[in-house]
Motif scaffolding. Structure first.
Motif, mmCIF file in Angstrom:
data_model
loop_
_atom_site.group_PDB
_atom_site.id
_atom_site.type_symbol
_atom_site.label_atom_id
_atom_site.label_comp_id
_atom_site.label_asym_id
_atom_site.label_seq_id
_atom_site.Cartn_x
_atom_site.Cartn_y
_atom_site.Cartn_z
ATOM 1 N N GLN A 185 1.023 -1.183 -0.122
ATOM 2 C CA GLN A 185 -0.250 0.004 -0.288
ATOM 3 C C GLN A 185 0.823 1.229 0.161
ATOM 4 O O GLN A 185 2.089 1.178 0.683
ATOM 5 C CB GLN A 185 -1.082 -0.026 1.222
ATOM 6 N N PRO A 186 0.508 2.190 -0.767
ATOM 7 C CA PRO A 186 1.387 3.551 -0.744
ATOM 8 C C PRO A 186 1.707 4.059 0.421
ATOM 9 O O PRO A 186 0.886 3.919 1.303
ATOM 10 C CB PRO A 186 0.249 4.425 -1.537
ATOM 11 N N THR A 187 2.926 4.363 0.642
ATOM 12 C CA THR A 187 3.840 4.444 2.014
ATOM 13 C C THR A 187 3.815 6.205 2.024
ATOM 14 O O THR A 187 3.953 6.889 0.896
ATOM 15 C CB THR A 187 5.051 4.173 2.258
ATOM 16 N N ARG A 188 3.570 6.943 3.169
ATOM 17 C CA ARG A 188 3.888 8.331 3.129
ATOM 18 C C ARG A 188 4.195 8.518 4.738
ATOM 19 O O ARG A 188 3.869 7.694 5.545
ATOM 20 C CB ARG A 188 2.855 9.220 3.074
ATOM 21 N N GLU A 338 7.125 10.043 13.027
ATOM 22 C CA GLU A 338 7.438 8.928 14.031
ATOM 23 C C GLU A 338 7.288 7.552 13.265
ATOM 24 O O GLU A 338 7.907 6.525 13.843
ATOM 25 C CB GLU A 338 6.498 9.282 14.900
ATOM 26 N N VAL A 339 6.326 7.365 12.461
ATOM 27 C CA VAL A 339 6.001 6.020 11.704
ATOM 28 C C VAL A 339 5.829 6.444 10.169
ATOM 29 O O VAL A 339 5.857 7.580 9.777
ATOM 30 C CB VAL A 339 4.668 5.675 12.324
ATOM 31 N N THR A 340 5.472 5.173 9.766
ATOM 32 C CA THR A 340 5.280 5.111 8.034
ATOM 33 C C THR A 340 3.746 4.789 8.047
ATOM 34 O O THR A 340 3.196 3.581 8.542
ATOM 35 C CB THR A 340 6.120 4.208 7.250
ATOM 36 N N LEU A 341 3.017 5.396 7.317
ATOM 37 C CA LEU A 341 1.694 5.054 6.751
ATOM 38 C C LEU A 341 1.650 4.201 5.520
ATOM 39 O O LEU A 341 2.427 4.428 4.768
ATOM 40 C CB LEU A 341 0.888 6.338 6.323
ATOM 41 N N GLY A 342 0.919 3.224 5.470
ATOM 42 C CA GLY A 342 0.953 2.178 4.380
ATOM 43 C C GLY A 342 1.843 1.081 4.798
ATOM 44 O O GLY A 342 2.180 1.137 5.800
ATOM 45 N N GLY A 343 2.127 0.343 3.671
ATOM 46 C CA GLY A 343 3.275 -0.843 4.139
ATOM 47 C C GLY A 343 2.458 -1.850 3.215
ATOM 48 O O GLY A 343 1.869 -2.121 2.483
ATOM 49 N N VAL A 344 3.201 -3.060 3.575
ATOM 50 C CA VAL A 344 2.584 -4.583 3.303
ATOM 51 C C VAL A 344 1.207 -4.619 3.393
ATOM 52 O O VAL A 344 0.521 -4.626 4.395
ATOM 53 C CB VAL A 344 3.463 -5.670 4.008
ATOM 54 N N ASP A 345 0.554 -4.912 2.158
ATOM 55 C CA ASP A 345 -0.976 -5.069 2.228
ATOM 56 C C ASP A 345 -1.547 -6.223 3.035
ATOM 57 O O ASP A 345 -0.791 -7.320 2.964
ATOM 58 C CB ASP A 345 -1.378 -5.350 0.862
ATOM 59 N N THR A 346 -2.637 -6.092 3.909
ATOM 60 C CA THR A 346 -2.952 -6.936 4.786
ATOM 61 C C THR A 346 -3.762 -7.927 3.975
ATOM 62 O O THR A 346 -4.044 -9.036 4.854
ATOM 63 C CB THR A 346 -3.648 -6.369 5.966
ATOM 64 N N SER A 347 -3.996 -7.851 2.743
ATOM 65 C CA SER A 347 -5.211 -8.493 2.110
ATOM 66 C C SER A 347 -4.588 -9.962 1.973
ATOM 67 O O SER A 347 -5.273 -11.029 1.943
ATOM 68 C CB SER A 347 -5.779 -7.893 0.849
ATOM 69 N N ASP A 370 0.867 -2.494 6.581
ATOM 70 C CA ASP A 370 -0.204 -1.764 6.583
ATOM 71 C C ASP A 370 -1.079 -1.388 7.836
ATOM 72 O O ASP A 370 -2.185 -1.597 7.875
ATOM 73 C CB ASP A 370 -0.880 -1.930 5.295
ATOM 74 N N VAL A 371 -0.456 -0.903 8.900
ATOM 75 C CA VAL A 371 -1.251 -0.738 9.836
ATOM 76 C C VAL A 371 -0.379 0.323 10.662
ATOM 77 O O VAL A 371 0.658 0.122 11.354
ATOM 78 C CB VAL A 371 -1.351 -2.082 11.146
ATOM 79 N N THR A 372 -1.149 1.452 11.023
ATOM 80 C CA THR A 372 -0.608 2.714 11.680
ATOM 81 C C THR A 372 -1.255 3.291 12.738
ATOM 82 O O THR A 372 -2.471 3.558 12.638
ATOM 83 C CB THR A 372 -0.166 3.864 10.741
ATOM 84 N N GLY A 373 -0.966 3.403 13.968
ATOM 85 C CA GLY A 373 -1.604 3.978 15.196
ATOM 86 C C GLY A 373 -1.310 5.512 15.459
ATOM 87 O O GLY A 373 -0.525 5.934 14.792
ATOM 88 N N TRP A 374 -2.100 5.942 16.274
ATOM 89 C CA TRP A 374 -2.212 7.222 16.734
ATOM 90 C C TRP A 374 -0.973 7.417 17.415
ATOM 91 O O TRP A 374 -0.097 6.571 17.924
ATOM 92 C CB TRP A 374 -3.435 7.459 17.725
ATOM 93 N N LEU A 375 -0.496 8.777 17.645
ATOM 94 C CA LEU A 375 0.389 8.968 18.722
ATOM 95 C C LEU A 375 0.064 8.548 20.041
ATOM 96 O O LEU A 375 -1.137 8.729 20.435
ATOM 97 C CB LEU A 375 0.890 10.577 18.608
ATOM 98 N N GLY A 376 1.200 8.210 21.071
ATOM 99 C CA GLY A 376 0.892 7.846 22.352
ATOM 100 C C GLY A 376 0.724 6.454 22.849
ATOM 101 O O GLY A 376 0.129 6.083 23.576
#
Length: 397
Positions: A185-188, A338-347, A370-376
């Protein structure tokens, strides 16, 4: 040729925790990392004190193409499970705000916890490992590293995302996934400060270092109420980092400078009691004087007394301060994210085991997914939970 039951790529939070859990059940585990030491990102996290989890972990605090994917792992290894491990190691910690748990001393305590658990488990750790090739022949993975070939029955990719490249972040994990047929999945960059267009930056950068409590909303209606920090590059602070994960280039964000006050009612009421009071002096009770002066430059606050304001003007002032529209120029990118949005497709990954549905024995855990959490503390909890889910499957298989 050396042989292991499990090879894990990445000596970060997910990799080390998975290694410890697998090794303590008798499997022979090797962890490979391209850096000089373990847990580099852990040591940098939380201002050096590691926000290792959150009291209020919930799947709705995670962003993924499949928002349901994280539910199973988070439910089976919870924040309370990791807190129990922290307590077992006698690590002092405290809640800061909003359920965020930090080490009292330093992030080194969490790294030490993981290394002790790995040592007890007999895990082999090898650093400055340059992996040049990975193959799967029959039921074995062959990893070519530092001019040697090492085999294993299972390969776990815990190499993280692209954030903080100075700490060794690379797209290596994504390349492994693509090699074995997985989509990315596209990363940013996520949880990252905003930069501003020059015209606005020229006005706001004089406020560098000032923090204020605000409510920030994105165009998709996501809202966070925390501190905003002005910087010499633009906007940062927890509220901005949170909303950055939902912001798309070209969009505006809305900043409510008085999230706990109805300004129309407040200004109307004060107008009857203190008609001669200057508006800027009234608002300076709630916002720093330098910021009030900046709002005047931006024509958000007229240089008038309360009695000089009519109903329409009060409505306009209230709207401007409750809904300050800013269009960021961009973000600071992976350098400070802090982190990367997107990544290896969970499908194509099992949500229960983290195993690839395309290649038996191949697993993906932590930030590379492809799992990105909130800050904290949410992303650390995903690291612990996904690692634990993977480990349990390996132990049983």
């Amino acid at each position: 040729m050396e042989k292991f039951d499990v090879i894990i790529i990445g000596a970060g939070a997910a990799g080390l925790f998975c290694a410890a859990n697998v090794g303590q059940k008798g499997l022979k585990v090797l962890v490979l990392d391209n850096g000089k030491k373990a847990g580099r990102k852990i040591l940098m996290s939380g201002g050096g004190r590691c926000n290792f989890t959150n009291l209020y972990i919930d799947p709705t605090a995670y962003i993924s193409t499949n928002p349901h994917f994280c539910k199973s792992a988070l439910a089976r290894f919870t924040q309370w499970d990791f807190i129990a491990l922290v307590q077992k190691h006698n690590i002092p910690y405290h809640e800061k705000i909003l359920g965020q748990l930090f080490c009292d001393n330093s992030a080194q305590d969490i790294v030490d916890l993981l290394l002790i658990e790995c040592k007890v488990a007999g895990v082999s750790l090898r650093f400055q490992s340059e992996i040049t090739e990975i193959k799967k022949i029959d039921n074995k993975f062959l990893v070519y590293v530092n001019e040697k070939v090492i085999s294993s029955n299972a390969l776990i990719v815990a190499s993280g995302g692209l954030s903080m490249p100075k700490l060794g972040a690379t797209p290596f994990g994504y390349r492994i996934a693509e090699q074995f047929g997985h989509n990315i999945q596209p990363t940013r960059a996520a949880l990252v400060p905003f930069t501003l267009h020059k015209t606005l930056l020229d006005v706001l950068q004089t406020l560098s270092g000032i923090a204020i409590s605000v409510k920030v909303s994105s165009q998709n209606a996501m809202t966070f109420q925390e501190n905003l920090l002005f910087t010499h590059r633009g906007l940062s602070g927890p509220a901005i980092l949170q909303i950055s994960s939902y912001w798309q280039p070209g969009e505006h964000i809305s900043i409510n400078l008085f999230p706990n006050i109805n300004l129309i009612d407040y200004l109307t009421h004060e107008q009857t009691i203190h008609p001669n009071l200057l508006l800027k002096n009234l608002l300076a009770k709630y916002l720093p004087k330098r910021f009030i002066e900046t709002l005047q430059i931006l024509k958000k606050i007229p240089d008038k007394s309360l009695k000089q304001l009519n109903k329409s003007q009060i409505n306009t002032i209230a709207e401007g301060l409750h809904n300050w529209q800013i269009q960021p120029n961009s973000t600071e990118g992976y350098r400070t994210a802090e982190v990367t949005l997107g990544g290896v497709d969970t499908s194509s990954i099992s949500s229960k085991t983290m195993e690839s549905e395309k290649v038996i024995g191949l697993y993906f855990i932590g930030e590379v997914v492809d799992v990105t959490g909130w800050l904290g503390g949410y992303n650390f909890q995903w690291a612990w939970s996904s690692a634990w889910a993977c480990a349990q499957h390996l132990i049983k298989s």
